[in-house]
Design an enzyme around this catalytic site. Sequence first.
Site, PDB file in Angstrom:
ATOM      1  N   LYS A 147      57.738  56.324  96.527  1.00 35.07           N
ATOM      2  CA  LYS A 147      57.412  57.485  97.339  1.00 35.07           C
ATOM      3  C   LYS A 147      58.607  57.834  98.225  1.00 35.07           C
ATOM      4  O   LYS A 147      59.457  56.965  98.397  1.00 35.07           O
ATOM      5  CB  LYS A 147      56.173  57.215  98.194  1.00 35.07           C
ATOM      6  CG  LYS A 147      56.396  56.159  99.288  1.00 35.07           C
ATOM      7  CD  LYS A 147      55.217  56.063 100.195  1.00 35.07           C
ATOM      8  CE  LYS A 147      55.363  56.893 101.442  1.00 35.07           C
ATOM      9  NZ  LYS A 147      56.065  56.227 102.538  1.00 35.07           N
ATOM     10  N   ASP A 176      52.537  52.954  94.920  1.00 33.34           N
ATOM     11  CA  ASP A 176      52.018  53.101  96.274  1.00 33.34           C
ATOM     12  C   ASP A 176      51.703  51.679  96.710  1.00 33.34           C
ATOM     13  O   ASP A 176      50.731  51.085  96.240  1.00 33.34           O
ATOM     14  CB  ASP A 176      50.756  53.970  96.291  1.00 33.34           C
ATOM     15  CG  ASP A 176      50.272  54.212  97.717  1.00 33.34           C
ATOM     16  OD1 ASP A 176      50.160  53.227  98.482  1.00 33.34           O
ATOM     17  OD2 ASP A 176      50.012  55.371  98.072  1.00 33.34           O
ATOM     18  N   HIS A 177      52.538  51.130  97.567  1.00 36.07           N
ATOM     19  CA  HIS A 177      52.409  49.685  97.802  1.00 36.07           C
ATOM     20  C   HIS A 177      51.078  49.318  98.464  1.00 36.07           C
ATOM     21  O   HIS A 177      50.671  48.166  98.414  1.00 36.07           O
ATOM     22  CB  HIS A 177      53.613  49.125  98.563  1.00 36.07           C
ATOM     23  CG  HIS A 177      53.599  49.370 100.035  1.00 36.07           C
ATOM     24  ND1 HIS A 177      53.948  50.578 100.587  1.00 36.07           N
ATOM     25  CD2 HIS A 177      53.280  48.570 101.074  1.00 36.07           C
ATOM     26  CE1 HIS A 177      53.846  50.498 101.893  1.00 36.07           C
ATOM     27  NE2 HIS A 177      53.443  49.286 102.240  1.00 36.07           N
ATOM     28  N   GLU A 215      51.108  50.767 113.451  1.00 34.46           N
ATOM     29  CA  GLU A 215      52.263  49.864 113.452  1.00 34.46           C
ATOM     30  C   GLU A 215      52.856  49.814 114.848  1.00 34.46           C
ATOM     31  O   GLU A 215      52.794  50.809 115.585  1.00 34.46           O
ATOM     32  CB  GLU A 215      53.352  50.402 112.532  1.00 34.46           C
ATOM     33  CG  GLU A 215      52.922  50.607 111.111  1.00 34.46           C
ATOM     34  CD  GLU A 215      54.070  51.183 110.290  1.00 34.46           C
ATOM     35  OE1 GLU A 215      54.844  50.389 109.771  1.00 34.46           O
ATOM     36  OE2 GLU A 215      54.180  52.410 110.214  1.00 34.46           O
ATOM     37  N   ASP A 234      54.256  60.525 105.468  1.00 32.41           N
ATOM     38  CA  ASP A 234      54.714  59.145 105.278  1.00 32.41           C
ATOM     39  C   ASP A 234      53.556  58.197 104.953  1.00 32.41           C
ATOM     40  O   ASP A 234      53.733  57.251 104.187  1.00 32.41           O
ATOM     41  CB  ASP A 234      55.420  58.688 106.566  1.00 32.41           C
ATOM     42  CG  ASP A 234      56.140  57.357 106.401  1.00 32.41           C
ATOM     43  OD1 ASP A 234      56.880  57.213 105.413  1.00 32.41           O
ATOM     44  OD2 ASP A 234      55.953  56.461 107.257  1.00 32.41           O
ATOM     45  N   HIS A 239      49.271  56.590 101.071  1.00 31.05           N
ATOM     46  CA  HIS A 239      48.583  55.304 101.268  1.00 31.05           C
ATOM     47  C   HIS A 239      47.131  55.467 101.716  1.00 31.05           C
ATOM     48  O   HIS A 239      46.216  54.882 101.148  1.00 31.05           O
ATOM     49  CB  HIS A 239      49.306  54.454 102.322  1.00 31.05           C
ATOM     50  CG  HIS A 239      50.769  54.233 102.052  1.00 31.05           C
ATOM     51  ND1 HIS A 239      51.256  53.978 100.805  1.00 31.05           N
ATOM     52  CD2 HIS A 239      51.841  54.204 102.892  1.00 31.05           C
ATOM     53  CE1 HIS A 239      52.581  53.806 100.877  1.00 31.05           C
ATOM     54  NE2 HIS A 239      52.959  53.945 102.133  1.00 31.05           N
ATOM     55  N   LYS A 337      52.944  55.207 114.637  1.00 32.62           N
ATOM     56  CA  LYS A 337      54.082  54.339 114.936  1.00 32.62           C
ATOM     57  C   LYS A 337      53.974  53.973 116.411  1.00 32.62           C
ATOM     58  O   LYS A 337      53.374  54.707 117.193  1.00 32.62           O
ATOM     59  CB  LYS A 337      55.400  55.083 114.720  1.00 32.62           C
ATOM     60  CG  LYS A 337      55.663  55.492 113.271  1.00 32.62           C
ATOM     61  CD  LYS A 337      56.222  54.348 112.474  1.00 32.62           C
ATOM     62  CE  LYS A 337      56.615  54.783 111.067  1.00 32.62           C
ATOM     63  NZ  LYS A 337      56.692  53.640 110.146  1.00 32.62           N
ATOM     64  N   LYS A 342      49.823  45.994 115.313  1.00 32.94           N
ATOM     65  CA  LYS A 342      49.926  46.328 113.889  1.00 32.94           C
ATOM     66  C   LYS A 342      48.605  45.990 113.239  1.00 32.94           C
ATOM     67  O   LYS A 342      48.180  44.833 113.239  1.00 32.94           O
ATOM     68  CB  LYS A 342      51.056  45.542 113.223  1.00 32.94           C
ATOM     69  CG  LYS A 342      51.152  45.835 111.711  1.00 32.94           C
ATOM     70  CD  LYS A 342      52.506  45.455 111.134  1.00 32.94           C
ATOM     71  CE  LYS A 342      52.549  45.633 109.614  1.00 32.94           C
ATOM     72  NZ  LYS A 342      52.755  47.000 109.158  1.00 32.94           N
TER      73      LYS A 342
HETATM   74  C1  BG6 Z   1      55.872  52.925 104.159  1.00 33.33           C
HETATM   75  C2  BG6 Z   1      56.270  53.924 105.204  1.00 33.33           C
HETATM   76  O1  BG6 Z   1      55.455  53.582 102.992  1.00 33.33           O
HETATM   77  O2  BG6 Z   1      54.823  52.126 104.661  1.00 33.33           O
HETATM   78  C3  BG6 Z   1      56.704  53.220 106.461  1.00 33.33           C
HETATM   79  O3  BG6 Z   1      57.337  54.741 104.713  1.00 33.33           O
HETATM   80  C4  BG6 Z   1      55.646  52.270 106.934  1.00 33.33           C
HETATM   81  O4  BG6 Z   1      57.013  54.153 107.493  1.00 33.33           O
HETATM   82  C5  BG6 Z   1      55.162  51.366 105.800  1.00 33.33           C
HETATM   83  O5  BG6 Z   1      56.196  51.482 107.963  1.00 33.33           O
HETATM   84  C6  BG6 Z   1      53.958  50.577 106.234  1.00 33.33           C
HETATM   85  O6  BG6 Z   1      53.672  49.616 105.281  1.00 33.33           O
HETATM   86  P1  BG6 Z   1      52.897  48.282 105.679  1.00 33.33           P
HETATM   87  O7  BG6 Z   1      52.768  47.568 104.381  1.00 33.33           O
HETATM   88  O8  BG6 Z   1      53.764  47.556 106.662  1.00 33.33           O
HETATM   89  O9  BG6 Z   1      51.596  48.703 106.272  1.00 33.33           O
END
Ligand code: BG6
Length: 484
Positions: A147, A176-177, A215, A234, A239, A337, A342
């Site tokens: 992405k 999409d992680h 986060e 983002d 996500h 952010k 977190k």
């Molecule tokens: C990413 C965003 O896709 O996901 C980042 O571009 C964000 O801005 C991150 O910090 C968050 O991923 P996770 O796995 O830490 O929740």
Amino acid sequence: QQVEPFDYVIFGATGDLTMRKLLPALYNRLRMGQIPDDARIIGTARTDIDRDGYVARAKEALERFIPDDVRSPVLVDRFLGLLHYVTLDGTKADSEWSALSSILSEAPADRIRVYYFATAPQLYGRICENLHSHNLVSPHSRVVLEKPIGTDMATATAINDGVGQYFPENQVYRIDHYLGKETVQNVLALRFANPIMNAVWSAEQIESVQITAAETVGVEGRASYYDTSGAMRDMIQNHLLQVLCLVAMEAPDSLEADTVRNAKLAVLNALRPITDETVASETVRAQYTAGVVGGQSVPGYLEELGQPSNTETYAAVRAWVDTPRWKGVPFYIRTAKRSARKVSEIVIRFRAAPTALFGATPPGNRLVIRIQPNEGVELQLNVKNPALDAYTLRTADLDTTIRMEGGLPFPDSYERLLLDAVRGNPVLFIRRDEVEAAWRWAEPVLKAWSENQVPMQTYSAGSYGPEKSAALLADKGDKWHEDM
Ligand code: BG6
């Protein structure tokens, strides 16, 4: 379960994502015995270094991102032995490609080849064109796209068209992680493997759903990217909408990729459009100002950026899934952010059921799916307060933390996804029509925001967000989870 031998070609191989996520994830899968000895990981980037230079960088990355107790010198050496490096500007059609072609030609023609694009998405089309013109695309190759797939529908279409000219959709893996996170995958298990959940999973019993990804970090070194993106692009367009899909979708007939993706697409298509008339009541956007996060004073977004900006670092939306199952159930989505902590979580609030037995109606049950940290599931119940003889209630949590056996670290979201691309299993990757449906929903919000139809709020770094965000929930008598 070792996968077949493969060549993983990473474009953008000296970048932060490769060092922080991709190489550590592949190392972990080697450690777990899933990567065969003759697999190859071929890094490419414009940086003019040789193989030794690349190996040194990779080694440093593993030392930084792999915990000591799972990093053994023998395994690290074995992993570094899989690495190759080619200096290459993937967008230029010149002779540098011959070095990559020649490495790849050393492997059998039917070897699985994964091209991983960890570069700027505008370059994806050009790289594909070059792969094609150098005869590097075969039925055994697939391309993984990071992405963001575009910043709106038009740019997403351009990227997908650019790639689609050379790779058929079934060879395109949009990562999409969040879908690689164990507890996100667990939503399907929780819903469909537990009749006691499945039976209550609709508007009849559920009053509201909250999906949060907060986060503590700011925009770190990524301000130039982030300022063109913002919280909606983002995190939400991809996500969090994917998480919403898993919570809201109808039961798929199987876990076959297209069956699951069709079910998710149906949810995206059922999202009620946000219009100029509703955008001010259904969305909140904000930027953080200076504050204290984890005991540290941090500057505000605009100070970090050093210039004015209309980009949100916080976004909250009240979304509606217009299907019979979810009639009248708000889905509150938010991301921030520089938040107080977190946390990524899903909170399902069940309806209270009137009963005259205990005086006031006991509060509805609440289910919290902790995506991270402390991956687990928590169900809040009403129990009798043991400190009092009278039938007075209090709440108690059934709480389970999901752990790996043997105290091993929780797998990172990239691990399974990287090997799923080798296995040829796209179930946790996003299909083109899903990306487009998500943009169709997000675009009018972004347009209204860019026209300042919704005032930009502020929140102090280290807080849970702007005060205004409480208003999204207030008319239904709801509160954000941390305020409940
Ligand atoms: C990413 C965003 O896709 O996901 C980042 O571009 C964000 O801005 C991150 O910090 C968050 O991923 P996770 O796995 O830490 O929740």
